[in-house]
Design a protein around this motif. Structure first.
Motif, short mmCIF file in Angstrom:
data_model
loop_
_atom_site.label_atom_id
_atom_site.label_comp_id
_atom_site.label_asym_id
_atom_site.label_seq_id
_atom_site.Cartn_x
_atom_site.Cartn_y
_atom_site.Cartn_z
N GLU A 149 0.85 -1.19 0.00
CA GLU A 149 0.00 0.00 0.00
C GLU A 149 0.89 1.24 0.00
O GLU A 149 1.87 1.30 0.74
CB GLU A 149 -0.88 -0.02 1.26
CG GLU A 149 -1.76 1.21 1.43
CD GLU A 149 -2.46 1.20 2.78
OE1 GLU A 149 -3.43 0.42 2.94
OE2 GLU A 149 -2.04 1.94 3.68
N VAL A 150 0.56 2.22 -0.85
CA VAL A 150 1.31 3.48 -0.88
C VAL A 150 0.33 4.63 -0.68
O VAL A 150 -0.72 4.68 -1.32
CB VAL A 150 2.07 3.67 -2.21
CG1 VAL A 150 2.73 5.04 -2.26
CG2 VAL A 150 3.14 2.59 -2.37
N THR A 151 0.69 5.54 0.23
CA THR A 151 -0.13 6.71 0.53
C THR A 151 0.74 7.95 0.36
O THR A 151 1.90 7.95 0.77
CB THR A 151 -0.65 6.66 1.98
OG1 THR A 151 -1.33 5.44 2.19
CG2 THR A 151 -1.58 7.82 2.27
N GLU A 152 0.18 9.00 -0.25
CA GLU A 152 0.92 10.26 -0.35
C GLU A 152 -0.05 11.43 -0.30
O GLU A 152 -1.16 11.36 -0.84
CB GLU A 152 1.74 10.31 -1.65
CG GLU A 152 2.59 11.57 -1.73
CD GLU A 152 3.73 11.49 -2.74
OE1 GLU A 152 4.50 12.45 -2.82
OE2 GLU A 152 3.85 10.47 -3.45
N SER A 153 0.38 12.51 0.35
CA SER A 153 -0.45 13.71 0.47
C SER A 153 0.16 14.86 -0.33
O SER A 153 1.39 14.98 -0.39
CB SER A 153 -0.58 14.14 1.93
OG SER A 153 -1.20 13.12 2.68
N VAL A 154 -0.73 15.69 -0.93
CA VAL A 154 -0.26 16.89 -1.62
C VAL A 154 -1.07 18.08 -1.11
O VAL A 154 -2.24 17.93 -0.74
CB VAL A 154 -0.44 16.78 -3.17
CG1 VAL A 154 0.52 15.79 -3.75
CG2 VAL A 154 -1.86 16.46 -3.56
#
Length: 371
Positions: A52-57
């Motif tokens: 699982e990969v999570t990223e915020s912008v």
């Protein structure tokens, strides 16, 4: 959900996240990326149930909320939008996502975020951090030796574990496919000294490799019995670990090889590359004949011809002839860092040890081939 985000930020993060999504899925929700708008960030998450990969912008959030949209279509749309575009995302009544940028308008089908699985639950008792450059080095030096043979699933990853070398705690990475072995180590970061050995799967290793681009970044690592979680800036990668026992690799590393060859790494790699041009795709065997001060590389392919090349080397021991897979030799040569490579041979049928001259933190073992 209503949010506006700059296209370049969205594209960079989607590039990290969407790669996890398999092109073909029997479970529809796994084809989607989860979008969550809250506070001043748009968070994206993708999973294949093992990784699982999570990223915020940063984003301008008009209305908090969450939804899921097809990952690869969403990525392609954003990729094709013009540079500098402001991308507006609006779910309206929740049945579709409206995407607007300049004069472009798209409507995407959505699935409810409540269906989206979560891998990150549970405790991660072991925690430590290390520079991205150090982690990248460990992975680069070992990942090429990961096995692709699914029946020996416990070899389909990198074995990461703590060891003591001359009383000094080290963090060591090992990979092997049964034909070759790669080992690299570094000083153990604080908190890692007592970690249990874990096998990080090949797919997760590949994603981590792409994420540790900025060498000055710090990587936070958390471990449980079944999962590993890495935090690199705004990206969080969580992966299941391989549930298996890594073999006792120390027994494979030869200790008594006394025939020592020192050769210029660049010259050796170029010569192997040249003579292997004539080898068959199936065989790839190159023969090395060593005598005092001299190495002869040769390839003989009944279908296309033969090739030989001679190199001047530092080799004071007894003459020996030994064969190797040329691709394996080139893989190892690509990871060596000093100008001189050191080979330690026993005989033509035993494993050979390869290191950088004077380098103690990485070693490679190659099984010979019959030629």
């Amino acid at each position: 959900m209503r949010a506006t985000v700059e296209r370049s930020h969205l594209l960079k993060s989607l590039g990290h996240v969407h790669r996890v999504v398999e092109r073909r899925n029997t479970i529809p929700i796994l084809s989607n990326v989860l979008l969550r708008a809250e506070g001043s960030n748009l968070t994206m998450k993708a999973t294949d149930l093992d990784l699982e990969v999570t990223e915020s912008v940063p984003a301008d959030i008009g209305q908090s909320g969450a939804t899921t949209v097809p990952a690869h279509i969403f990525y392609e749309i954003v990729r094709k939008l013009p540079d500098g575009a402001e991308v507006s995302l609006d779910t309206g009544d929740g049945s579709q996502l409206a995407l607007r940028a300049g004069r472009s308008n798209f409507t995407l089908q959505v699935l409810p975020e409540t269906d989206f699985p979560d891998l990150t639950t549970g405790e991660f008792p072991t925690r430590f951090s290390l520079p991205a450059a150090a982690l990248k080095k460990l992975i680069d030096r070992t990942q090429f030796a990961i096995s692709t043979e699914e029946t020996r699933y416990y070899l389909n990853g990198i074995y990461l574990h703590a060891v003591k070398v001359a009383g000094k705690p080290m963090l060591r990475a090992v990979a092997t496919d049964g034909h070759r072995l790669a080992q690299a180590q570094m000083d153990a970061p604080a908190g890692s000294e007592s970690m249990a050995g874990v096998i990080v799967p090949r797919k997760a290793v590949g994603e981590i490799q792409k994420l540790v681009e900025a060498p000055d970044a710090e990587v936070g690592i958390e471990l449980s019995d079944t999962k590993i979680r890495l935090t690199i800036g705004s990206v969080v990668l969580t992966s299941k670990l391989i549930d298996g026992t890594f073999p006792d690799y120390v027994r494979v590393i030869p200790q008594g090889n006394d025939k020592i060859l020192k050769v210029d790494r660049g010259e050796f790699a170029s010569a192997v590359d040249r003579v292997s041009t004539i080898s068959s795709e199936r065989g790839r065997a190159v023969k090395i004949a060593l005598s005092e001060g001299r190495m002869v590389l040769s390839v003989n392919n009944p279908d296309s011809g033969s090739a030989t090349e001679e190199l001047g080397v530092d080799y004071p021991a007894d003459a020996i002839e030994i064969g190797f897979n040329s691709r394996y030799l080139l893989d190892v040569a690509a990871q060596l860092e000093t100008s001189a490579a050191e080979f330690r041979f026993a005989d033509s049928g035993s494993p050979t040890l390869i290191t950088d001259q004077g380098e103690l933190n990485a070693l490679y073992v190659l099984m010979p081939m019959r030629v």
